[in-house]
Design an enzyme around this catalytic site. Structure first.
Site, PDB file in Angstrom:
ATOM      1  N   ASP A 119      30.761  43.804  48.052  1.00  0.00           N
ATOM      2  CA  ASP A 119      31.003  42.529  48.748  1.00  0.00           C
ATOM      3  C   ASP A 119      31.810  42.746  50.027  1.00  0.00           C
ATOM      4  OD1 ASP A 119      33.373  43.239  47.342  1.00  0.00           O
ATOM      5  OD2 ASP A 119      34.103  41.194  47.595  1.00  0.00           O
ATOM      6  N   ASP A 158      30.646  47.836  42.765  1.00  0.00           N
ATOM      7  CA  ASP A 158      32.034  47.504  43.037  1.00  0.00           C
ATOM      8  C   ASP A 158      32.452  46.488  41.960  1.00  0.00           C
ATOM      9  OD1 ASP A 158      34.470  47.112  44.487  1.00  0.00           O
ATOM     10  OD2 ASP A 158      33.611  45.247  45.259  1.00  0.00           O
ATOM     11  N   GLY A 213      38.354  45.957  49.151  1.00  0.00           N
ATOM     12  CA  GLY A 213      37.934  47.359  49.011  1.00  0.00           C
ATOM     13  C   GLY A 213      39.026  48.363  49.337  1.00  0.00           C
ATOM     14  N   ARG A 271      45.812  49.070  46.960  1.00  0.00           N
ATOM     15  CA  ARG A 271      46.930  48.120  46.851  1.00  0.00           C
ATOM     16  C   ARG A 271      47.995  48.389  47.915  1.00  0.00           C
ATOM     17  NH1 ARG A 271      49.535  48.334  41.202  1.00  0.00           N
ATOM     18  NH2 ARG A 271      47.316  48.236  40.712  1.00  0.00           N
ATOM     19  N   ASN A 321      43.501  48.639  38.571  1.00  0.00           N
ATOM     20  CA  ASN A 321      43.424  47.737  37.422  1.00  0.00           C
ATOM     21  C   ASN A 321      42.046  47.755  36.769  1.00  0.00           C
ATOM     22  OD1 ASN A 321      46.026  46.295  37.329  1.00  0.00           O
ATOM     23  ND2 ASN A 321      45.456  45.542  39.353  1.00  0.00           N
ATOM     24  N   SER A 374      40.215  49.786  42.699  1.00  0.00           N
ATOM     25  CA  SER A 374      41.304  49.170  41.932  1.00  0.00           C
ATOM     26  C   SER A 374      41.888  50.104  40.874  1.00  0.00           C
ATOM     27  CB  SER A 374      40.788  47.907  41.241  1.00  0.00           C
ATOM     28  OG  SER A 374      41.785  47.402  40.391  1.00  0.00           O
ATOM     29  N   ASP A 383      35.752  44.209  42.039  1.00  0.00           N
ATOM     30  CA  ASP A 383      36.346  42.966  42.564  1.00  0.00           C
ATOM     31  C   ASP A 383      35.404  42.287  43.553  1.00  0.00           C
ATOM     32  OD1 ASP A 383      38.934  43.184  41.290  1.00  0.00           O
ATOM     33  OD2 ASP A 383      39.315  44.864  42.629  1.00  0.00           O
TER      34      ASP A 383
HETATM   35  C1  BG6 Z   1      39.667  46.520  45.478  1.00  0.00           C
HETATM   36  C2  BG6 Z   1      39.888  45.144  46.050  1.00  0.00           C
HETATM   37  O1  BG6 Z   1      38.608  46.499  44.582  1.00  0.00           O
HETATM   38  O2  BG6 Z   1      40.835  46.974  44.814  1.00  0.00           O
HETATM   39  C3  BG6 Z   1      41.092  45.152  46.969  1.00  0.00           C
HETATM   40  O3  BG6 Z   1      38.749  44.742  46.791  1.00  0.00           O
HETATM   41  C4  BG6 Z   1      42.303  45.673  46.205  1.00  0.00           C
HETATM   42  O4  BG6 Z   1      41.331  43.851  47.468  1.00  0.00           O
HETATM   43  C5  BG6 Z   1      41.994  47.045  45.643  1.00  0.00           C
HETATM   44  O5  BG6 Z   1      43.427  45.754  47.086  1.00  0.00           O
HETATM   45  C6  BG6 Z   1      43.153  47.616  44.823  1.00  0.00           C
HETATM   46  O6  BG6 Z   1      43.309  46.813  43.689  1.00  0.00           O
HETATM   47  P1  BG6 Z   1      44.452  47.009  42.589  1.00  0.00           P
HETATM   48  O7  BG6 Z   1      43.893  46.272  41.405  1.00  0.00           O
HETATM   49  O8  BG6 Z   1      44.602  48.476  42.350  1.00  0.00           O
HETATM   50  O9  BG6 Z   1      45.696  46.379  43.139  1.00  0.00           O
HETATM   51 MG    MG Z   2      34.954  44.150  46.313  1.00  0.00          MG
END
Ligand code: BG6
Ligand code: MG
Length: 207
Positions: A165, A9, A46, A49, A113, A111, A11
């Site tokens: 996590d 993972d 996890g 968004r 991102n 994510s 984040d």
């Molecule tokens: C996960 C995070 O990895 O990504 C979450 O644990 C988050 O908290 C999710 O909401 C989506 O992230 P992003 O970067 O696409 O907004």
């Molecule tokens: Mg995580």
């Protein structure tokens, strides 16, 4: 060696972005008049968004159009991206040790991102594959991101260890037929295969 590959993972495992998600969502919650604290934030780990936004908005007495939700999510993401920092050298050392042991290394993150973060951290070179929120239909606790990551490195799920996590990530790993190492202190619905303080302890645990 019990495993042929590790799926990380992103984040809260490879980088401490969970703090930055918290700060960025806190402002959203204030704006919409919804409560927000560490317990609510834990539920967002996890989770995608837009699903995270829905969890926050469920605490508000107001209703929101799809356009307003898009704006809130975009503004949150802009704040979040400004907060991103660097990857710790100890995490780099752990990834190098695992790679040198012959393991395939992949990222499995909800994510959208992830590509931006890995580029910014200069961390792409450690991974044989990256599966992220732009490539899946269902986020954790669905196993899709992990089973896809395993397929991308050409391994069967049973040969992979997931490092997570979040409770949603632990559930996703089990649903995908994978062992799971949990880092950190978030409460878990059941006992993971391994539990450690942070990802730097992984080589010492499995090699
Ligand atoms: C996960 C995070 O990895 O990504 C979450 O644990 C988050 O908290 C999710 O909401 C989506 O992230 P992003 O970067 O696409 O907004
Ligand atoms: Mg995580």
């Amino acid at each position: 060696m019990k495993y042929k590959g590790i799926i990380f993972d992103l984040d809260g495992v490879l980088c401490s972005t969970d703090r930055f998600h918290f700060e960025a969502w806190k402002q959203t919650a204030e704006e919409v008049g919804a409560p927000f604290d560490e317990t609510i934030n834990m539920k967002l780990r996890g989770v995608s968004r837009m699903e995270s936004l829905e969890i926050i908005l469920s605490g508000s007495s107001k209703t929101f159009t799809d356009a307003e939700k898009e704006r809130l999510a975009t503004e949150k993401n802009d704040r979040y991206r400004k907060l991103l920092a660097q990857m710790s050298p100890a995490v780099r050392d752990a990834l190098t040790a695992l790679h040198n042991a012959g393991l395939k290394l992949a990222v499995g993150s909800s994510s959208k991102n992830a590509a931006y973060i890995l580029e910014r951290l200069d961390a792409n070179r450690y991974f044989d594959a990256v599966c992220d929120g732009t490539m899946i239909a269902h986020s954790k606790p669905d196993p899709e991101v992990f089973t896809k990551a395993a397929a991308m490195v050409g391994l069967a799920p049973a040969d992979c260890l997931v490092v997570e996590d979040a409770a949603a990530g632990l559930e996703a790993a089990r649903a995908g037929g994978m062992d799971c190492a949990i880092v950190g202190t978030a409460p878990m619905p059941f006992e993971p295969t391994y539990h450690m303080q942070d990802v730097t302890k992984l080589p010492g645990t499995i090699l």
